[in-house]
Design a protein around this motif. Structure first.
Motif, PDB file in Angstrom:
ATOM      1  N   LEU A   1      -5.953   7.930  10.240  1.00  0.00           N
ATOM      2  CA  LEU A   1      -4.583   8.066  10.719  1.00  0.00           C
ATOM      3  C   LEU A   1      -3.784   6.763  10.624  1.00  0.00           C
ATOM      4  N   PRO A   2      -4.357   5.611  11.013  1.00  0.00           N
ATOM      5  CA  PRO A   2      -3.579   4.365  10.915  1.00  0.00           C
ATOM      6  C   PRO A   2      -3.170   4.016   9.489  1.00  0.00           C
ATOM      7  N   VAL A   3      -3.931   4.492   8.506  1.00  0.00           N
ATOM      8  CA  VAL A   3      -3.576   4.221   7.109  1.00  0.00           C
ATOM      9  C   VAL A   3      -2.233   4.885   6.788  1.00  0.00           C
ATOM     10  N   GLY A   4      -2.084   6.145   7.195  1.00  0.00           N
ATOM     11  CA  GLY A   4      -0.820   6.844   6.994  1.00  0.00           C
ATOM     12  C   GLY A   4       0.300   6.251   7.816  1.00  0.00           C
ATOM     13  N   TRP A   5      -0.018   5.831   9.048  1.00  0.00           N
ATOM     14  CA  TRP A   5       0.992   5.222   9.920  1.00  0.00           C
ATOM     15  C   TRP A   5       1.525   3.926   9.318  1.00  0.00           C
ATOM     16  N   VAL A   6       0.624   3.103   8.782  1.00  0.00           N
ATOM     17  CA  VAL A   6       1.040   1.845   8.165  1.00  0.00           C
ATOM     18  C   VAL A   6       1.968   2.115   6.981  1.00  0.00           C
ATOM     19  N   TYR A   7       1.631   3.137   6.185  1.00  0.00           N
ATOM     20  CA  TYR A   7       2.514   3.422   5.045  1.00  0.00           C
ATOM     21  C   TYR A   7       3.877   3.919   5.521  1.00  0.00           C
ATOM     22  N   ARG A   8       3.887   4.743   6.549  1.00  0.00           N
ATOM     23  CA  ARG A   8       5.163   5.257   7.068  1.00  0.00           C
ATOM     24  C   ARG A   8       6.063   4.130   7.553  1.00  0.00           C
ATOM     25  N   ARG A   9       5.452   3.080   8.105  1.00  0.00           N
ATOM     26  CA  ARG A   9       6.227   1.961   8.624  1.00  0.00           C
ATOM     27  C   ARG A   9       6.615   0.946   7.554  1.00  0.00           C
ATOM     28  N   THR A  10       5.759   0.756   6.557  1.00  0.00           N
ATOM     29  CA  THR A  10       5.988  -0.318   5.587  1.00  0.00           C
ATOM     30  C   THR A  10       6.388   0.160   4.201  1.00  0.00           C
TER      31      THR A  10
ATOM     32  N   ARG B   1       4.434   0.367   1.836  1.00  0.00           N
ATOM     33  CA  ARG B   1       3.707  -0.507   0.917  1.00  0.00           C
ATOM     34  C   ARG B   1       2.252  -0.041   0.852  1.00  0.00           C
ATOM     35  N   LEU B   2       1.831   0.343  -0.350  1.00  0.00           N
ATOM     36  CA  LEU B   2       0.456   0.810  -0.506  1.00  0.00           C
ATOM     37  C   LEU B   2      -0.562  -0.307  -0.274  1.00  0.00           C
ATOM     38  N   LEU B   3      -0.169  -1.535  -0.570  1.00  0.00           N
ATOM     39  CA  LEU B   3      -1.093  -2.651  -0.340  1.00  0.00           C
ATOM     40  C   LEU B   3      -1.470  -2.746   1.129  1.00  0.00           C
ATOM     41  N   TRP B   4      -0.472  -2.614   2.006  1.00  0.00           N
ATOM     42  CA  TRP B   4      -0.762  -2.680   3.443  1.00  0.00           C
ATOM     43  C   TRP B   4      -1.595  -1.478   3.892  1.00  0.00           C
TER      44      TRP B   4
ATOM     45  N   ILE C   1      -8.959  -1.665  -7.614  1.00  0.00           N
ATOM     46  CA  ILE C   1      -8.864  -0.950  -8.888  1.00  0.00           C
ATOM     47  C   ILE C   1      -8.027   0.320  -8.715  1.00  0.00           C
ATOM     48  N   ALA C   2      -8.222   1.019  -7.600  1.00  0.00           N
ATOM     49  CA  ALA C   2      -7.433   2.235  -7.343  1.00  0.00           C
ATOM     50  C   ALA C   2      -5.942   1.910  -7.236  1.00  0.00           C
ATOM     51  N   LEU C   3      -5.613   0.806  -6.565  1.00  0.00           N
ATOM     52  CA  LEU C   3      -4.216   0.405  -6.438  1.00  0.00           C
ATOM     53  C   LEU C   3      -3.604   0.105  -7.806  1.00  0.00           C
ATOM     54  N   LEU C   4      -4.348  -0.583  -8.648  1.00  0.00           N
ATOM     55  CA  LEU C   4      -3.857  -0.892  -9.984  1.00  0.00           C
ATOM     56  C   LEU C   4      -3.651   0.381 -10.806  1.00  0.00           C
TER      57      LEU C   4
END
Length: 438
Positions: free
Chosen positions: A81-90, A92-95, A148-151
């Motif tokens: 859940l925090p992974v999705g929350w971080v994206y909603r706020r930022t 940024r996929l890196l974060w 690698i997935a991010l790239l």
């Protein structure tokens, strides 16, 4: 949601028994791509975590039913859940990727000591990037896979070049150096009269099976005979005939036995690894420190018994508090008992104080599932992480000799009765991650 389910399915296929490592990279890239286009990133993260864990951990419900399996998968999913929350706020996929790494570390330690069975790194045992664990530990291999997935998500010409460069660098990483000297061991996979939760009800029969296989071992040929966890589920101190059989074996074969024993303490049972010398007398005893929640003890017992009546049958084990190694032919063997293999600090502590490791496990509870193959993959990763050769021995398989670079030198099948002989090369080498954390 179909895209999320497909992404989770691909990542799950990177774990054993399918074990196609690069599917984790593709699946994670699809998951991150979905976050980028999602209006509900937290929901999609929750779904991804649940589906992934439900597939990989399907074995956990074979004998206890679907409710504990689904609850375990749901608990693991909460950490996504925090992974999705971080994206909603930022946005940024890196974060988000960094949040996923952080959540892996947290759920490997919390709650109840953590459960990190489905960490990304544990799907990467056949990846060319495996040597990274000797440099930065399990988290470094998870981070490499996510990078690698991010790239891939942002795939362009320069990113493709970066991906190729990272794999070239990983491929060029040096292997752990070979040590000198060796210890000759034989693993006894005695099998069990039955599998599932009821195998323990015939504890004496399990001992007899391991005794009988050991009787076929050539005398005075090995430095030690290794029996798996739960090979002796009745305390030899309370059963003179069992103690007499052990003494007869070690004496006739002129060889010590290191056995998994359930022994009785004043306040409850203990899961132990015991070295019986050639005279059959105990020389060293290691008491399992990392007990399995809901398997060897029941947290929140009243609630657990409502969820599954089988919880009433579990007697709480008493954990050990000290590291103990076994000395055989002048060699320090570090025992790790089953579930302990996923506990970073405990494995590191045992590796730091031994020259080889022995993993004594009992897969009879989950026989016929992916559990044993997944545990073997984790054990191979630990061998590289700490540059220690490992003998993993199971009641019903898979038992295996593994070198300090994670290669399986030999292994048994499952649900068979057999012995497996081999040598482990000794190592005192300390990997970079162990030097950093020492």
């Amino acid at each position: 949601m179909v895209n999320i389910a497909f992404a989770a399915f691909l990542v799950s296929a990177a774990f054993e028994p399918v074990g196609i490592w690069y599917l984790a990279v593709i699946g994670l890239a699809l998951y991150l791509q979905k976050l980028r286009s999602s209006s509900r990133p937290m929901l999609h993260s929750l779904a991804f975590g649940f589906i992934l864990n439900a597939i990989v951990l399907y074995w956990s419900g074979k004998y206890v039913g679907p409710i504990p399996w689904l609850l375990l998968s749901a608990l693991q999913a909460l950490f996504y859940l925090p992974v999705g929350w971080v994206y909603r706020r930022t946005h940024r996929l890196l974060w988000s990727a960094l949040a996923l790494l952080a959540m892996e570390e947290i759920r490997s330690r919390f709650p109840l000591g953590g459960f990190g069975w489905t960490r990304i790194a544990f799907s990467q045992v056949d990846s060319p990037a495996l040597p990274i664990v000797a440099l930065g530990g399990v988290i470094a291999l998870s981070a490499f896979t996510l990078a690698i997935a991010l790239l891939l998500v942002h795939l362009r010409g320069k990113n493709l070049a970066a991906i190729l460069s990272l794999f070239v660098i990983a491929f060029l990483l040096p292997a752990n150096p070979q040590g000198s000297g060796e210890v000759n061991l034989i693993a006894i996979q005695g099998n069990t009269p039955e599998v599932g939760l009821g195998f323990n009800s015939r504890a004496k029969a399990v001992f007899d099976l391991h005794r009988d296989v050991t009787r076929r071992v050539t005398a005075d040929q090995y430095d030690a005979i290794i029996w798996p966890e739960n090979a002796i589920d009745i305390d030899p101190r309370l059963f003179p005939e069992v103690q007499a059989d052990i003494a007869a074996l070690t004496g006739d074969l002129s060889t010590p036995i290191i056995a998994g024993v359930v022994q009785r303490a004043a306040n409850g049972p203990q899961n132990a690894s015991i070295l019986f010398g050639e005279d059959g007398i105990r020389e060293s005893v290691y008491i399992k420190r990392g007990l399995t929640p809901f398997g060897e003890y029941i947290p929140l017992r009243r609630l657990a018994e409502l969820v599954s009546p089988l919880a009433k049958k579990v007697n709480d084990f008493i954990p050990g508090s000290k590291r103990v190694t076994h000395t055989v032919a002048g060699v320090e063997l570090g025992p790790i008992i089953c579930y302990e293999i996923i506990l970073d600090d405990l494995v590191r502590d045992m590796a730091k104080n031994s020259q080889v490791l022995i993993v004594q496990t009992n897969s009879a509870t989950f026989a016929g599932t992916a559990e044993s193959a997944q545990q073997l993959a984790i054990t191979r990763i630990r061998a590289v992480e700490h540059s220690r050769a490992i003998l993993s021995v199971s009641t019903v398989g898979i038992s295996a000799f593994i070198d300090n670079n994670g290669r399986v030198l030999s292994q048994t099948g499952e649900n068979t009765q057999e012995s497996l002989a081999g040598s482990l090369v000794l190592s005192n080498y300390r990997t970079l991650i162990n030097r950093i954390l020492s």
